[in-house]
Design a protein around this motif. Structure first.
Motif, PDB file in Angstrom:
ATOM      1  N   ARG A   1       0.829  -1.209   0.000  1.00  0.00           N
ATOM      2  CA  ARG A   1       0.000   0.000   0.000  1.00  0.00           C
ATOM      3  C   ARG A   1       0.870   1.269   0.000  1.00  0.00           C
ATOM      4  NH1 ARG A   1      -5.248  -0.460   0.448  1.00  0.00           N
ATOM      5  NH2 ARG A   1      -6.185  -2.460   1.036  1.00  0.00           N
ATOM      6  N   GLU A   2       1.917   1.266   0.796  1.00  0.00           N
ATOM      7  CA  GLU A   2       2.800   2.436   0.851  1.00  0.00           C
ATOM      8  C   GLU A   2       3.485   2.680  -0.493  1.00  0.00           C
ATOM      9  OE1 GLU A   2       5.458   1.636   4.045  1.00  0.00           O
ATOM     10  OE2 GLU A   2       4.016   2.175   5.632  1.00  0.00           O
ATOM     11  N   THR A   3       3.993   1.595  -1.101  1.00  0.00           N
ATOM     12  CA  THR A   3       4.686   1.729  -2.383  1.00  0.00           C
ATOM     13  C   THR A   3       3.727   2.142  -3.481  1.00  0.00           C
ATOM     14  OG1 THR A   3       6.225  -0.021  -1.698  1.00  0.00           O
ATOM     15  CG2 THR A   3       6.184   0.554  -4.042  1.00  0.00           C
ATOM     16  N   LYS A   4       2.563   1.519  -3.499  1.00  0.00           N
ATOM     17  CA  LYS A   4       1.561   1.840  -4.516  1.00  0.00           C
ATOM     18  C   LYS A   4       1.134   3.303  -4.399  1.00  0.00           C
ATOM     19  CE  LYS A   4      -3.311   1.060  -5.397  1.00  0.00           C
ATOM     20  NZ  LYS A   4      -4.519   0.323  -4.987  1.00  0.00           N
ATOM     21  N   ASP A   5       0.839   3.759  -3.203  1.00  0.00           N
ATOM     22  CA  ASP A   5       0.414   5.146  -3.003  1.00  0.00           C
ATOM     23  C   ASP A   5       1.498   6.124  -3.442  1.00  0.00           C
ATOM     24  OD1 ASP A   5      -1.972   4.222  -2.016  1.00  0.00           O
ATOM     25  OD2 ASP A   5      -1.457   4.531   0.102  1.00  0.00           O
ATOM     26  N   TYR A   6       2.757   5.786  -3.160  1.00  0.00           N
ATOM     27  CA  TYR A   6       3.868   6.661  -3.544  1.00  0.00           C
ATOM     28  C   TYR A   6       3.922   6.836  -5.058  1.00  0.00           C
ATOM     29  CZ  TYR A   6       8.653   8.115  -4.577  1.00  0.00           C
ATOM     30  OH  TYR A   6       9.753   8.763  -5.082  1.00  0.00           O
ATOM     31  N   PHE A   7       3.855   5.725  -5.798  1.00  0.00           N
ATOM     32  CA  PHE A   7       3.976   5.814  -7.250  1.00  0.00           C
ATOM     33  C   PHE A   7       2.716   6.369  -7.910  1.00  0.00           C
ATOM     34  CE2 PHE A   7       7.377   2.586  -6.565  1.00  0.00           C
ATOM     35  CZ  PHE A   7       8.415   3.333  -7.100  1.00  0.00           C
ATOM     36  N   VAL A   8       1.560   6.112  -7.334  1.00  0.00           N
ATOM     37  CA  VAL A   8       0.328   6.691  -7.880  1.00  0.00           C
ATOM     38  C   VAL A   8       0.378   8.210  -7.784  1.00  0.00           C
ATOM     39  CG1 VAL A   8      -2.165   6.939  -7.493  1.00  0.00           C
ATOM     40  CG2 VAL A   8      -1.123   4.659  -7.542  1.00  0.00           C
ATOM     41  N   ARG A   9       0.868   8.713  -6.649  1.00  0.00           N
ATOM     42  CA  ARG A   9       1.013  10.169  -6.499  1.00  0.00           C
ATOM     43  C   ARG A   9       2.097  10.712  -7.430  1.00  0.00           C
ATOM     44  NH1 ARG A   9       0.635   8.914  -0.977  1.00  0.00           N
ATOM     45  NH2 ARG A   9       2.912   9.115  -0.799  1.00  0.00           N
ATOM     46  N   LEU A  10       3.220   9.998  -7.520  1.00  0.00           N
ATOM     47  CA  LEU A  10       4.323  10.453  -8.355  1.00  0.00           C
ATOM     48  C   LEU A  10       3.915  10.557  -9.822  1.00  0.00           C
ATOM     49  CD1 LEU A  10       7.382  11.114  -8.691  1.00  0.00           C
ATOM     50  CD2 LEU A  10       7.752   8.651  -8.991  1.00  0.00           C
ATOM     51  N   PHE A  11       3.184   9.574 -10.308  1.00  0.00           N
ATOM     52  CA  PHE A  11       2.780   9.541 -11.715  1.00  0.00           C
ATOM     53  C   PHE A  11       1.462  10.276 -11.958  1.00  0.00           C
ATOM     54  CE2 PHE A  11       5.875   6.201 -11.543  1.00  0.00           C
ATOM     55  CZ  PHE A  11       6.427   6.131 -12.803  1.00  0.00           C
ATOM     56  N   GLY A  12       0.762  10.657 -10.895  1.00  0.00           N
ATOM     57  CA  GLY A  12      -0.492  11.392 -11.057  1.00  0.00           C
ATOM     58  C   GLY A  12      -1.558  10.606 -11.786  1.00  0.00           C
ATOM     59  N   VAL A  13      -1.785   9.353 -11.390  1.00  0.00           N
ATOM     60  CA  VAL A  13      -2.715   8.484 -12.128  1.00  0.00           C
ATOM     61  C   VAL A  13      -3.869   8.003 -11.235  1.00  0.00           C
ATOM     62  CG1 VAL A  13      -1.021   7.706 -13.826  1.00  0.00           C
ATOM     63  CG2 VAL A  13      -1.198   6.496 -11.636  1.00  0.00           C
TER      64      VAL A  13
ATOM     65  N   GLU B   1      -0.288   6.441 -20.914  1.00  0.00           N
ATOM     66  CA  GLU B   1      -0.821   5.992 -19.627  1.00  0.00           C
ATOM     67  C   GLU B   1      -0.384   4.566 -19.327  1.00  0.00           C
ATOM     68  OE1 GLU B   1      -4.929   8.702 -19.687  1.00  0.00           O
ATOM     69  OE2 GLU B   1      -4.933   6.641 -20.440  1.00  0.00           O
ATOM     70  N   ARG B   2      -0.362   3.714 -20.365  1.00  0.00           N
ATOM     71  CA  ARG B   2       0.069   2.325 -20.162  1.00  0.00           C
ATOM     72  C   ARG B   2       1.529   2.254 -19.754  1.00  0.00           C
ATOM     73  NH1 ARG B   2      -2.805   0.710 -24.798  1.00  0.00           N
ATOM     74  NH2 ARG B   2      -0.895   0.306 -25.955  1.00  0.00           N
ATOM     75  N   MET B   3       2.360   3.120 -20.340  1.00  0.00           N
ATOM     76  CA  MET B   3       3.777   3.092 -19.988  1.00  0.00           C
ATOM     77  C   MET B   3       3.972   3.491 -18.522  1.00  0.00           C
ATOM     78  SD  MET B   3       6.796   2.308 -20.566  1.00  0.00           S
ATOM     79  CE  MET B   3       6.452   1.708 -22.216  1.00  0.00           C
ATOM     80  N   LYS B   4       3.168   4.432 -18.034  1.00  0.00           N
ATOM     81  CA  LYS B   4       3.237   4.783 -16.614  1.00  0.00           C
ATOM     82  C   LYS B   4       2.896   3.568 -15.750  1.00  0.00           C
ATOM     83  CE  LYS B   4       1.964   9.634 -17.357  1.00  0.00           C
ATOM     84  NZ  LYS B   4       0.942  10.676 -17.100  1.00  0.00           N
ATOM     85  N   MET B   5       1.866   2.826 -16.160  1.00  0.00           N
ATOM     86  CA  MET B   5       1.473   1.637 -15.398  1.00  0.00           C
ATOM     87  C   MET B   5       2.536   0.537 -15.487  1.00  0.00           C
ATOM     88  SD  MET B   5      -1.134   2.829 -14.118  1.00  0.00           S
ATOM     89  CE  MET B   5      -2.393   4.076 -14.399  1.00  0.00           C
ATOM     90  N   GLU B   6       3.189   0.424 -16.650  1.00  0.00           N
ATOM     91  CA  GLU B   6       4.282  -0.547 -16.788  1.00  0.00           C
ATOM     92  C   GLU B   6       5.378  -0.246 -15.771  1.00  0.00           C
ATOM     93  OE1 GLU B   6       4.550  -3.153 -18.749  1.00  0.00           O
ATOM     94  OE2 GLU B   6       3.178  -2.858 -20.424  1.00  0.00           O
ATOM     95  N   LEU B   7       5.686   1.029 -15.608  1.00  0.00           N
ATOM     96  CA  LEU B   7       6.727   1.418 -14.662  1.00  0.00           C
ATOM     97  C   LEU B   7       6.292   1.168 -13.221  1.00  0.00           C
ATOM     98  CD1 LEU B   7       7.964   4.713 -16.350  1.00  0.00           C
ATOM     99  CD2 LEU B   7       9.260   2.587 -16.094  1.00  0.00           C
ATOM    100  N   ILE B   8       5.023   1.452 -12.894  1.00  0.00           N
ATOM    101  CA  ILE B   8       4.530   1.208 -11.535  1.00  0.00           C
ATOM    102  C   ILE B   8       4.604  -0.277 -11.206  1.00  0.00           C
ATOM    103  CG2 ILE B   8       2.517   1.286 -10.023  1.00  0.00           C
ATOM    104  CD1 ILE B   8       1.709   3.879 -11.377  1.00  0.00           C
ATOM    105  N   VAL B   9       4.165  -1.120 -12.156  1.00  0.00           N
ATOM    106  CA  VAL B   9       4.214  -2.568 -11.956  1.00  0.00           C
ATOM    107  C   VAL B   9       5.657  -3.028 -11.747  1.00  0.00           C
ATOM    108  CG1 VAL B   9       3.977  -4.767 -13.177  1.00  0.00           C
ATOM    109  CG2 VAL B   9       2.065  -3.160 -13.114  1.00  0.00           C
ATOM    110  N   ALA B  10       6.563  -2.488 -12.557  1.00  0.00           N
ATOM    111  CA  ALA B  10       7.970  -2.893 -12.464  1.00  0.00           C
ATOM    112  C   ALA B  10       8.601  -2.473 -11.149  1.00  0.00           C
ATOM    113  CB  ALA B  10       8.748  -2.299 -13.635  1.00  0.00           C
ATOM    114  N   LEU B  11       8.151  -1.339 -10.601  1.00  0.00           N
ATOM    115  CA  LEU B  11       8.776  -0.785  -9.394  1.00  0.00           C
ATOM    116  C   LEU B  11       8.041  -1.158  -8.115  1.00  0.00           C
ATOM    117  CD1 LEU B  11       9.440   2.726 -10.931  1.00  0.00           C
ATOM    118  CD2 LEU B  11      11.206   1.090 -10.258  1.00  0.00           C
TER     119      LEU B  11
END
Length: 374
Positions: free
Chosen positions: A136-148, A163-173
């Motif tokens: 949850r902490e990691t997901k919230d951090y990247f959702v805020r960072l990418f603004g999605v 938008e998909r590339m942003k999600m690819e990066l979130i999944v990878a990280l």
């Protein structure tokens, strides 16, 4: 001094591929006797990457970049040489190793298109066995960072390419890897989306300390993100050093694109060191030496253009120039001190011969690269 997280020594990858003559006769003959050839995709590559580095890996199609990344991630095994990533031999494919790196390929998706983004992330949480609180902490951090935030409950297949590339990066990280391998992450993206992706990658590298190895055909990706660049061509490492020094030494020209509201005939330019690439009534394209770009811009403004765009020289031309400098230096018995370009003296001595050899060498290598392994 930081620890090296990637270390290769004399790394080689050779493919054995089948050749068959055209037609039924060739097919029948191959039943009794098959002909094979060997293709060396990576040849004697030495690479050392320290923790927290952001390294660019550039070269033309078929140069061996993707093959190198596949070896570093364990997808394929090297033919010869030693390889160490985070203390592991990648092709052993140990789970402990796989949880410490991530790969994003611009032309291959790891997302589940029929699921929502939230469900896709939760699936990867289970795959990587991430504790709920950390997830949850990691997901919230990247959702805020990418603004999605507004995209989390929609199906992946409805997202735009950016938008998909942003999600690819979130999944990878999501599992907080120590190393992120990026293979052309901005391919196909428009200028705005590419800038956003570059901004996010810079923040991830600086704030999280993630080591990033980036391959790209876009000059702006490399110049904006990578302090160090490795150039590969024909599987051989030609240059390994500071990015600024690379482009200062080998980037010679800029492309100038000028468009007009009304048809325009041929323009007789006074500016020296300019070559016309394209000549159309409403559009002219020129290649100018960098010191002459400002002078050319001022001269073109006298013709009342609708728009003038100045673009950086294509990465392929820069790699071509490095390759020809290496060849010219060997022909002139001027050494670079190693198997790659590292010194300004060698580059200067080889420069004139390299420029002369550019035309012939480019045509020969394009023919060689057809059907080559990347």
């Amino acid at each position: 001094m930081k620890n090296a997280v990637i270390e290769t020594r004399e790394l080689v990858k050779t493919y054995r591929r089948y050749r068959k003559r055209e037609g039924i006769r060739g097919s029948l003959a191959s039943l009794w006797k098959r002909e094979y050839e060997e293709k060396t995709a990576v040849n004697q590559v030495n690479l050392s990457v320290e923790e927290g580095e952001f390294v660019g890996l550039i070269g033309p199609n078929g140069a061996g970049k993707t093959t190198l990344i596949k070896m570093l991630t364990g997808i394929i095994a090297p033919t010869e040489g030693s390889i160490d990533v985070l203390g592991y031999y990648p092709n052993d494919l140990k789970n402990e190793f796989k949880k410490q790196y991530a790969v994003v390929m611009g032309q291959k998706s790891q997302l589940f298109f029929e699921l929502t983004v939230n469900d896709t992330l939760r699936l990867f949480k289970e795959i990587y066995e991430i504790p709920e609180k950390e997830y949850r902490e990691t997901k919230d951090y990247f959702v805020r960072l990418f603004g999605v935030q507004e995209l989390m409950d929609v199906q992946v297949r409805t997202l735009s390419l950016g938008e998909r590339m942003k999600m690819e990066l979130i999944v990878a990280l999501l599992h907080q890897p120590k190393i992120l391998f990026l293979d052309e992450p901005t391919i196909g993206l428009d200028a705005v989306a590419s800038r956003q992706i570059r901004k996010f990658l810079r923040e991830i590298n600086e704030e999280k300390g993630t080591t990033i190895l980036l391959t790209s055909h876009y000059m702006e990706d490399i110049k904006a993100l990578c302090r160090r660049t490795v150039v590969i061509n024909h599987g051989v490492s030609l240059y390994d050093g500071p990015t600024d020094e690379l482009f200062d030494r080998y980037q010679k020209n800029r492309k100038v694109i000028v468009t007009f509201e009304h048809p325009m005939g041929q323009i007789a330019l006074k500016t020296n060191e300019v070559r016309q690439i394209e000549d159309e009534p409403y559009k002219k394209v020129y290649e100018a030496a960098i010191p002459r770009t400002r002078e050319l811009f001022a001269e073109l403004m006298e013709y009342g253009p609708k728009d003038i765009v100045v673009e950086e020289e294509d990465l392929g031309a820069v790699v071509e120039r490095i390759y020809q400098s290496e060849v010219a230096a060997k022909e002139m018995n001027v050494g670079f001190g190693s198997d790659k370009v590292t010194g300004a003296a060698g580059a200067t001595a080889a420069g004139a011969t390299a420029e002369k050899a550019m035309g012939t060498g480019r045509a020969e290598r394009k023919q060689e690269q057809k059907g080559g392994c990347q």
